[in-house]
Design a protein around this motif. Structure first.
Motif, PDB file in Angstrom:
ATOM      1  N   LYS A 161       0.869  -1.169   0.000  1.00 25.96           N
ATOM      2  CA  LYS A 161       0.000   0.000   0.000  1.00 25.96           C
ATOM      3  C   LYS A 161       0.911   1.226   0.000  1.00 25.96           C
ATOM      4  CE  LYS A 161      -3.415  -0.754   3.079  1.00 25.96           C
ATOM      5  NZ  LYS A 161      -4.036  -0.626   4.431  1.00 25.96           N
ATOM      6  N   VAL A 162       0.615   2.214  -0.854  1.00 25.09           N
ATOM      7  CA  VAL A 162       1.504   3.379  -0.927  1.00 25.09           C
ATOM      8  C   VAL A 162       0.713   4.688  -1.027  1.00 25.09           C
ATOM      9  CG1 VAL A 162       3.556   2.257  -1.933  1.00 25.09           C
ATOM     10  CG2 VAL A 162       1.729   3.041  -3.452  1.00 25.09           C
ATOM     11  N   ALA A 163       1.336   5.746  -0.539  1.00 27.51           N
ATOM     12  CA  ALA A 163       0.828   7.109  -0.738  1.00 27.51           C
ATOM     13  C   ALA A 163       1.743   7.775  -1.755  1.00 27.51           C
ATOM     14  CB  ALA A 163       0.832   7.875   0.578  1.00 27.51           C
ATOM     15  N   LEU A 164       1.179   8.678  -2.560  1.00 26.32           N
ATOM     16  CA  LEU A 164       1.911   9.210  -3.712  1.00 26.32           C
ATOM     17  C   LEU A 164       2.203  10.693  -3.551  1.00 26.32           C
ATOM     18  CD1 LEU A 164      -0.406   7.496  -6.356  1.00 26.32           C
ATOM     19  CD2 LEU A 164       1.605   6.544  -5.223  1.00 26.32           C
ATOM     20  N   TYR A 165       3.464  11.070  -3.795  1.00 25.03           N
ATOM     21  CA  TYR A 165       3.842  12.485  -3.718  1.00 25.03           C
ATOM     22  C   TYR A 165       3.327  13.191  -4.968  1.00 25.03           C
ATOM     23  CZ  TYR A 165       6.741  16.523  -2.529  1.00 25.03           C
ATOM     24  OH  TYR A 165       7.182  17.781  -2.171  1.00 25.03           O
ATOM     25  N   GLY A 166       2.701  14.353  -4.785  1.00 25.11           N
ATOM     26  CA  GLY A 166       1.982  14.984  -5.882  1.00 25.11           C
ATOM     27  C   GLY A 166       2.741  16.008  -6.701  1.00 25.11           C
ATOM     28  N   ALA A 167       4.062  16.024  -6.636  1.00 28.03           N
ATOM     29  CA  ALA A 167       4.808  16.958  -7.493  1.00 28.03           C
ATOM     30  C   ALA A 167       5.969  16.217  -8.128  1.00 28.03           C
ATOM     31  CB  ALA A 167       5.312  18.140  -6.683  1.00 28.03           C
ATOM     32  N   ARG A 168       6.218  16.513  -9.386  1.00 28.29           N
ATOM     33  CA  ARG A 168       7.296  15.841 -10.121  1.00 28.29           C
ATOM     34  C   ARG A 168       8.622  16.525  -9.816  1.00 28.29           C
ATOM     35  NH1 ARG A 168       6.696  10.755 -12.568  1.00 28.29           N
ATOM     36  NH2 ARG A 168       4.492  10.508 -13.003  1.00 28.29           N
TER      37      ARG A 168
END
Ligand SMILES: [Zn+2]
Length: 340
Positions: A82-89
């Motif tokens: 299960k993962v959370a995703l960072y929202g900036a490249r």
């Protein structure tokens, strides 16, 4: 796969798209399970003339999901995690990135769901360095509140304002996604929490979260009330995100040497301020935007230990726009999510 794409201002369509390819070296593929809605989604939906962005654009800036495939050289996570995703490249190589100040990346390639394709789709490929493993006991819905809502609050209160146990803090809009998180985080370290709300029912809910005092700003001037309650001393920290309507009142709530931290301006972007007051009272003002990868890990750890987000509503994917409407309506108490 399904994807929710913005074609122009307020023109959001649920469409079929090609699945992403098998993840490349260092990349992972995620099946998205939950997307958190934030004010940045509202700005994106309404349209911002000055924002350079691609269209059509997959929306969704904050999400959690499960890893379904990994590319070569992936070591941080495995299939099934299960993962959370960072929202900036972010670039991962500039000085800020290397030092862990991800939200100050010098070569950021855009905010996902705003400048470049985001997370409101079934599958997404991400560099492994931008995904954070979620503890087992944290749900997808809760984890989807970590990258922006919780991460932002963690960064504001602890990295920027350096809130300490026993201090006092005024949290504006205690019913908002970040307001509810700020109340809980400040209370968890033993702070005295004052909060502003737009109606008495929200005031009771904010108190149930731990706020010591809830001030209905429609009935009384919050700055007068905070000064009265603190016996004119003021608070150590003000957590701002309302902007023009509250800015000067917020400064009046501060102690000498107090800190104001802001991450938003929902009521307007411009105001005037008294500079003499600023330096004589020795205020410290912090602008805060986004968070670091570390802040996401800290947020998930808090959730695992029971400091969970307050969730207002979970909408199905096709009702994303309805979620945005609810976010704008100010009826909301806590976070609004979209479930896949
Ligand atoms: Zn960078």
């Amino acid at each position: 796969m399904r994807a929710l794409r913005l074609h122009g201002d307020r023109d959001l369509r649920l469409e079929e798209m090609e699945n992403p390819p098998h993840p490349g070296p260092g990349e992972v593929q995620i099946r998205v399970h939950a997307v958190g809605l934030n004010h940045i989604d509202v700005w994106g939906f309404r349209g911002m003339a000055f924002a350079k962005r691609k269209m059509p654009l997959v929306v969704g800036a904050e999400a959690a999901g499960a890893v379904v495939a990994i590319g070569e050289d992936v070591t941080h996570v495995d299939v099934g995690d299960k993962v959370a995703l960072y929202g900036a490249r972010t670039c991962g190589i500039c000085r800020a990135c290397v030092e862990g100040r991800d939200n100050l990346c010098e070569n950021v390639g855009g905010i996902m769901g705003f400048h470049v394709d985001g997370f409101a789709c079934d599958f997404v490929n991400m560099p492994q360095r931008l995904v954070v493993k979620v503890p087992d006991e944290v749900s997808f819905e809760d984890a989807a509140c970590a990258p922006i809502a919780f991460g932002t609050v963690q960064h504001m209160l602890f990295d920027n304002a350096r809130l300490e146990p026993g201090e006092s803090v005024l949290v504006h809009a205690g019913g908002s996604g970040i307001g509810t998180a700020a109340i809980k985080m400040a209370k968890a370290i033993g702070c005295t929490v004052y909060t502003t709300v737009g109606d008495d029912e929200k005031g009771e809910k904010a108190k149930a979260l731990g706020a010591d005092h809830a001030i209905n700003y429609r009935n009384e001037r919050f700055e007068g009330e905070v000064r009265r309650l603190t016996k004119r001393k003021g608070v150590d920290v003000v957590f701002e995100h309302v902007g023009a309507d509250t800015w000067n009142g917020s400064l009046l709530c501060l102690k000498r040497g107090g800190r104001l931290v802001t991450c938003g301006s929902t009521s307007g972007v411009s105001t005037t301020m008294n500079l003499m007051q600023l330096f004589q009272q020795q205020y410290r003002i912090f602008g805060s935007f986004g968070c670091s990868m570390r802040n996401i890990r800290e947020s998930l750890d808090k959730m695992a230990s029971g400091l969970t987000p307050v969730i207002d509503t979970v909408f199905p994917l096709e009702h994303f726009a309805q979620g945005l409407e609810r976010l704008e309506s100010r009826k909301v108490f806590g976070k609004i999510l979209v479930r896949f």
